[in-house]
Write a protein that holds these residues in place. Structure first.
Motif, PDB file in Angstrom:
ATOM      1  N   GLU A   1       0.858  -1.164   0.000  1.00  0.00           N
ATOM      2  CA  GLU A   1       0.000   0.000   0.000  1.00  0.00           C
ATOM      3  C   GLU A   1       0.909   1.234   0.000  1.00  0.00           C
ATOM      4  N   LYS A   2       0.682   2.132  -0.929  1.00  0.00           N
ATOM      5  CA  LYS A   2       1.591   3.274  -1.085  1.00  0.00           C
ATOM      6  C   LYS A   2       0.858   4.556  -0.737  1.00  0.00           C
TER       7      LYS A   2
ATOM      8  N   GLY B   1       4.764   5.296   5.520  1.00  0.00           N
ATOM      9  CA  GLY B   1       3.526   4.862   6.139  1.00  0.00           C
ATOM     10  C   GLY B   1       3.236   5.583   7.445  1.00  0.00           C
ATOM     11  N   ILE B   2       4.312   5.883   8.200  1.00  0.00           N
ATOM     12  CA  ILE B   2       4.125   6.703   9.396  1.00  0.00           C
ATOM     13  C   ILE B   2       4.112   8.148   8.943  1.00  0.00           C
ATOM     14  N   TRP B   3       3.003   8.863   9.249  1.00  0.00           N
ATOM     15  CA  TRP B   3       2.809  10.172   8.639  1.00  0.00           C
ATOM     16  C   TRP B   3       3.881  11.153   9.097  1.00  0.00           C
ATOM     17  N   ILE B   4       4.486  11.833   8.125  1.00  0.00           N
ATOM     18  CA  ILE B   4       5.526  12.819   8.418  1.00  0.00           C
ATOM     19  C   ILE B   4       5.057  14.163   7.888  1.00  0.00           C
ATOM     20  N   PRO B   5       5.085  15.221   8.682  1.00  0.00           N
ATOM     21  CA  PRO B   5       4.640  16.528   8.182  1.00  0.00           C
ATOM     22  C   PRO B   5       5.545  17.039   7.059  1.00  0.00           C
ATOM     23  N   HIS B   6       4.980  17.847   6.203  1.00  0.00           N
ATOM     24  CA  HIS B   6       5.740  18.441   5.109  1.00  0.00           C
ATOM     25  C   HIS B   6       6.667  19.497   5.700  1.00  0.00           C
TER      26      HIS B   6
ATOM     27  N   ARG C   1      14.106  -3.958   4.341  1.00  0.00           N
ATOM     28  CA  ARG C   1      13.174  -3.897   3.219  1.00  0.00           C
ATOM     29  C   ARG C   1      13.540  -2.789   2.238  1.00  0.00           C
ATOM     30  N   HIS C   2      14.257  -1.792   2.716  1.00  0.00           N
ATOM     31  CA  HIS C   2      14.681  -0.646   1.892  1.00  0.00           C
ATOM     32  C   HIS C   2      13.497   0.076   1.272  1.00  0.00           C
ATOM     33  N   GLN C   3      12.379   0.168   2.032  1.00  0.00           N
ATOM     34  CA  GLN C   3      11.246   0.913   1.501  1.00  0.00           C
ATOM     35  C   GLN C   3      10.951   2.134   2.351  1.00  0.00           C
ATOM     36  N   GLU C   4      10.867   1.930   3.662  1.00  0.00           N
ATOM     37  CA  GLU C   4      10.550   3.041   4.534  1.00  0.00           C
ATOM     38  C   GLU C   4      11.613   3.127   5.605  1.00  0.00           C
ATOM     39  N   GLY C   5      12.218   4.315   5.745  1.00  0.00           N
ATOM     40  CA  GLY C   5      13.292   4.458   6.700  1.00  0.00           C
ATOM     41  C   GLY C   5      12.836   5.162   7.948  1.00  0.00           C
ATOM     42  N   LEU C   6      13.789   5.749   8.631  1.00  0.00           N
ATOM     43  CA  LEU C   6      13.541   6.433   9.898  1.00  0.00           C
ATOM     44  C   LEU C   6      12.666   7.647   9.664  1.00  0.00           C
TER      45      LEU C   6
END
Lengths: 139, 81, 277
Positions: free
Chosen positions: C97-98, C128-133, C272-277
């Motif tokens: 899911e993107k 996936g974990i929401w990050i503010p702009h 997984r190299h998809q979502e990092g810190l």
């Protein structure tokens, strides 16, 4: 009493190293959390590095181990005197030890992440409980 | 002078070392461990080991704290002791 | 358990404290550690290697074997992290899911598996974990990273004259890539310095170091005795040793930089190299 103070002040680096080493050893044995154990291992490592670095120090106005006016003056005819510079050998040994310690920290954290992925916890006793539940009572 | 500075920094090193292993939050422990590394680097700079202090400042206080925070992010902040 | 731990730590400390009574005082210039091997290094290092920083001269020249295998240890630690964590392919429990953010409005889109991915520069993929702009963080790190990398190169190249060298410079260069990965996101950092690049650089660093030593063998000198490289560089033996130290430091810097980045990639994304810190 003054003898004791002389003894303490003259060798305070060893006291500090032993205190830090005891903190690290205690954390490695008594703490049940794997991340705390890793922190304890790193404190133990830095305590030993502190011991090596403090043996390198020289009193009496010795400077850091970089030869002053090294270039532009040709090779000085009298050469450098050993008493003017701090002992560089322990520095070399510990410099590489620090970089290796961050590499081993990476491997240790990798194993901790892997264990968390498998058992869902970082606490040692809870991991033992899960293993016991999986194997049907046998530890 | 430098002897007294030594003692003060040593005191802080020991306090932050004890703090890093007693605080009941792994993210806090990671940050305290970074502070411990940086104070240790100051101590080595005073002892004249500039190369070692430089390495510890970049490795201990920089990269290993980041690795620790990444591992805490991928596992949990909870700890019982 | 705690009592046992405390007792054993205290016992160990007490035994060591009694041992220190025999040790030399702090800062004693005549201590055994300062009176055997190191005077030779301090007195001859400048004349023999033309490197004023004695630590660099001892690290890369006199004790080159030691440093070669320390670099190999860093390389194998990075390999160990890769083999333990790296998982290729999609996560079957959480299928792909993107999440995309529409930049002008700030609306977040969720694309289910099999959905059509928006192909427009106005959409930015987010974790996936929401990050503010966060414009300020992104712009400031973009400005500061070139200077960090320039400083890292200076530290490697100037290691003969000032504190620094391959290990420190390599860690600073690696930290700049890690900073990029934290401030932007892991996928962009992987686009700049991919996994294959970091793996090849890590191996190439160790290879440059060992290759410099083997080249000395081919030129008829001992392993890692850089004075044998003098005909290649076209300088005298002392300058050749100085240049040999530089070659070795570049190898160490390359290996350490990519090892740090590689370990971070695997640790921050669980392989997984998809979502990092």
């Amino acid at each position: 009493m003054s003898e004791f103070i002389d003894f303490f002040v003259g060798k305070y680096n060893y006291w500090a190293f032993i205190l830090l080493m005891m903190i690290g050893l205690y954390a490695m044995i008594a703490k049940k959390n794997l991340a705390k154990k890793i922190i304890g291992m790193n404190i133990f490592q830095t305590a030993i590095i502190l011991f090596y670095i403090s043996t390198a120090a020289k009193g009496g106005g010795a400077s850091i181990p970089i030869i002053a006016h090294g270039h532009g003056h040709g090779l000085s005819e009298h050469g450098a005197r050993a008493a003017d510079y701090i002992n560089p050998l322990p520095h070399v040994l510990m410099l590489t030890a620090i970089v290796v310690s961050v590499a081993t920290l990476g491997v240790a954290l990798t194993l901790a992440v892997k264990v968390y992925h498998q058992y869902g916890t970082l606490e040692e006793d809870e991991i033992a409980d899960r293993i016991r539940a999986q194997t049907g009572g046998e530890p | 002078m430098s002897g007294q500075l030594d003692m003060i920094i040593l005191l802080f090193v020991i306090i932050s070392g004890i703090g890093a292993i007693t605080v009941r939050d792994l993210l806090g422990a990671a940050i305290l461990f970074g502070a411990y590394s940086f104070l240790m680097c100051l101590l080595w700079a005073i002892m004249g080991a500039v190369d070692v202090a430089f390495t510890e400042a970049s490795v201990g206080a920089g990269v290993s704290t980041v690795l620790f925070v990444a591992a805490v992010f991928r596992t949990t902040r909870r700890t019982k002791d | 358990m705690k009592l046992v731990a405390l007792a054993s730590a205290l016992l160990c400390g007490t035994i060591l404290l009694f041992g220190t009574a025999e040790f030399p005082d702090f800062g004693d210039p005549d201590s055994p550690a300062a009176s055997h091997v190191s005077p030779r290094y301090i007195e001859e290092a400048m004349a023999e290697t033309s490197a004023p920083n004695i630590v660099t001269a001892v690290l890369a020249d006199y004790r080159g074997f030691d440093t070669l295998f320390e670099t190999a240890v860093v390389f194998s630690a990075a390999m160990a992290c890769f083999f333990l964590l790296r998982i290729f392919g999609e996560d079957e429990r959480r299928p792909s899911e993107k999440l995309y953010r529409h930049l002008p409005t700030g609306i977040t889109l969720r694309i289910d598996p099999g959905g059509k991915v928006p192909d427009s520069p106005e959409f930015e993929r987010i974790d996936g974990i929401w990050i503010p702009h966060d414009v300020i963080v992104k712009t400031t790190t973009r400005l500061i990273i070139p200077f960090i990398q320039l400083f890292g190169l200076y530290v490697i190249a100037h290691g003969h004259h000032s504190p620094g060298g391959g290990f420190q410079g390599g860690v600073i260069l690696g930290a700049s890539v890690i900073l990029y990965a934290i401030s932007q996101n892991l996928r962009q950092a992987l686009g700049r310095m991919g996994e294959a690049v970091s793996a090849v650089f890590c191996a190439a660093g160790v290879f440059i170091y060992a290759g410099a030593g083997a080249l000395c063998l081919l030129m008829g000198a001992n392993f890692l005795d850089y004075s044998g490289l003098a005909p290649l560089f076209g300088v005298d033996a002392i300058q050749a040793r100085s240049l040999g130290i530089l070659v070795v430091e570049i190898g160490v810097g390359l290996a350490v930089m990519s090892a740090m980045v590689w370990i971070y990639y695997n640790l921050a994304s669980m392989g997984r190299h998809q979502e990092g810190l």
